[in-house]
Enzyme design. Structure first.
Site, short mmCIF file in Angstrom:
data_model
loop_
_atom_site.label_atom_id
_atom_site.label_comp_id
_atom_site.label_asym_id
_atom_site.label_seq_id
_atom_site.Cartn_x
_atom_site.Cartn_y
_atom_site.Cartn_z
N ASN A 43 0.84 -1.20 0.00
CA ASN A 43 0.00 0.00 0.00
C ASN A 43 0.87 1.26 0.00
O ASN A 43 1.98 1.23 0.53
CB ASN A 43 -0.89 0.01 1.25
CG ASN A 43 -1.96 -1.06 1.21
OD1 ASN A 43 -2.47 -1.40 0.15
ND2 ASN A 43 -2.30 -1.60 2.37
N CYS B 113 -5.42 -7.48 -2.86
CA CYS B 113 -5.94 -7.01 -1.57
C CYS B 113 -7.04 -7.94 -1.10
O CYS B 113 -7.87 -8.39 -1.88
CB CYS B 113 -6.48 -5.59 -1.70
SG CYS B 113 -7.14 -4.91 -0.15
N HIS B 114 -7.07 -8.20 0.22
CA HIS B 114 -8.05 -9.16 0.76
C HIS B 114 -9.27 -8.49 1.37
O HIS B 114 -10.12 -9.17 1.95
CB HIS B 114 -7.38 -10.03 1.83
CG HIS B 114 -6.71 -9.25 2.92
ND1 HIS B 114 -5.46 -9.56 3.38
CD2 HIS B 114 -7.10 -8.16 3.61
CE1 HIS B 114 -5.11 -8.71 4.34
NE2 HIS B 114 -6.10 -7.85 4.49
#
Length: 464
Positions: free
Chosen positions: A153, A175-176
């Site tokens: 990020n 991304c989760h």
């Protein structure tokens, strides 16, 4: 049941000394058991990469895998000829991140995370974009055909930096956060069935938005769309929030990283579409008066850097024991990350549809070409291809699109060393603008000065 055939790959992990994500990948590979080959760990801290290589090899040997971990002394030796690249770096240090949060907080600006948008997100991007562009140039030189997964990020601008430096790169940002919504949909479907039949991986959602400000307008499981049920559920629980299991007040991780979905439910009730990311990320894209200034009331935590430091120290000690102890290193449970599934799809001809961040080539209407957007992406033996997602409702697009345009401009300005544009973006940020021009400009200079050692010369001068 998985086939027992094994895919032979070579993977370079940039940031391979990681005390978290690199070891998550090691455990997931053990659980999956269909990948063999070499994992090359490169890190500016060579000793950390060597430690992880030792842990990885001990795990592979203990669990009968033919995966070899090596620590690479140079990025060139890590990348040359690899099939896959994973990028997971910390832009700066935890001390830098502390300043990203503390300096704005002294001016009354609250950030829950501070790594994507807001003043912390912008200054972190200033540190990280030049480093990511250098990584992309190295990939162009040493592994131009590799598939590249970015875990770092701010996801949108850093994935964009990869493409800006190497337009032909085969990259995506992973991304989760959308998983949080998929869990709720699976829970609703299981409640209706009266039995646990579905997990989050059974839920197919149509994702639209940008990283950490994602939305879902369809959610299929068990042969039907559960979005109307979700919207009703959100309205019923809008006031008090909800979790499948209550938060444990004694668990610091839950306190700082989990939430009661109240922000998600409020946004769903307002706009008739499901907000998908975690509450602490969603809140940072919106005026502070909506949620951030009343975070405890809305049921989400502000993640302190002090906790991250303590957690890192614990992980470092655990890693030391895993590297040198007599016992087999403990195997983490399988994670909810998509990376191993993506590798399987790309190497074995399987198909996987999952959300990922890629430049817009038409998959999301209403956003400029090249803007890094988060939609579903098809991973298969044919490569990585974004799937047409459609368009956000007008009211939601009016919230998301300005952030996407700002991210485009941040990327361009950092690469160009355009300090005037960066200062203007900082002053006009929705969380910063209420300070007024003079206080905001002073804060910008202070934040740049605090992180100046991590910045290119052109940007370092902005602290003057």
């Amino acid at each position: 049941m998985h086939s027992q055939s094994v895919s032979e790959i070579t993977l370079a992990y940039i940031g391979g000394g990681s005390l978290n994500w690199a070891q998550v990948l090691m455990a997931d590979l053990v659980h999956d058991r269909t990948v063999a080959g070499e994992i090359r760990l490169f890190d500016l801290n060579l000793e950390a990469a060597q430690r992880n290589a030792a842990i990885g090899n001990r795990l592979s040997e203990a669990h009968g895998l033919s995966i070899r971990y090596t620590a690479s002394e140079t990025i060139a030796s890590a990348l040359t000829g690899v099939d896959f690249v994973v990028v997971s770096i910390l832009p700066g240090s935890f001390d830098d991140m502390a300043k990203d949060l503390e300096l704005p907080e002294a001016e009354g600006i609250i950030q829950a995370v501070g790594d994507t948008v807001g003043p912390g997100g912008l200054v972190r991007a200033m540190r990280a974009i030049p480093a990511m562009a250098e990584i992309a140039e190295a990939i162009r030189k040493y592994a131009p055909k590799a598939y590249v997964c970015n875990l770092t990020n701010p996801m949108s601008v850093l994935t964009g930096a990869l493409y800006a430096a190497f337009p032909d790169i085969r990259a995506w940002g992973e991304c989760h956060e959308v998983t949080k919504l998929r869990h709720i949909i699976a829970w609703l479907a299981n409640r209706a069935e009266g039995a646990i039949r579905y997990g989050f991986r059974d839920v197919q959602v149509n994702v639209l938005g940008i990283n950490h400000f994602t939305w879902v307008d369809r959610a299929f499981v068990g042969g039907r769309d559960w979005l109307p049920d979700y919207l009703n559920f959100a309205a019923e629980n809008r006031e008090n929030g909800w979790r499948a299991k209550p938060l444990d007040p004694n668990d610091e991780f839950q306190r700082y990283f989990e939430d009661i979905n109240r922000v998600k439910f409020d946004l769903a009730s307002r706009f008739g579409i499901a907000a998908a990311a975690g509450d602490r990320h969603l809140a940072e894209f919106l005026p502070a008066s909506w949620y951030l200034n009343r975070a405890s009331e809305w049921g989400f935590g502000l993640t302190p850097v002090d906790w991250r430091r303590r957690d890192q120290a614990k992980r470092r000690e655990d890693a030391r024991l895993a590297e040198t102890g007599n016992e087999v290193p403990p195997l983490r449970t399988v994670s909810e990350e998509a990376l191993v599934g993506q590798i399987r799809a790309l190497t074995r001809g399987e198909t996987l549809v999952v959300n990922a961040n890629m430049p817009n080539i038409g998959q999301m209407q209403g956003f400029a070409p090249g803007t890094v957007v988060e939609t579903n992406v098809l991973f298969s033996g044919h490569g990585v291809r974004p799937i047409h997602a459609g368009r956000l409702p007008a009211a939601v697009e009016a919230l998301v699109k300005p952030h996407a345009e700002r991210q485009n401009t941040v990327l361009q300005a950092v690469l160009a060393g355009d300090g005037a544009t960066l200062e203007g973006l900082f002053l006009s940020d929705p969380l910063v603008a209420p300070l007024g021009q003079d206080r905001a400009a002073k804060l910008f200079r202070a934040m740049v000065a605090a992180t100046a050692a991590r910045l290119p010369e052109k940007l370092r001068r902005l602290s003057a």
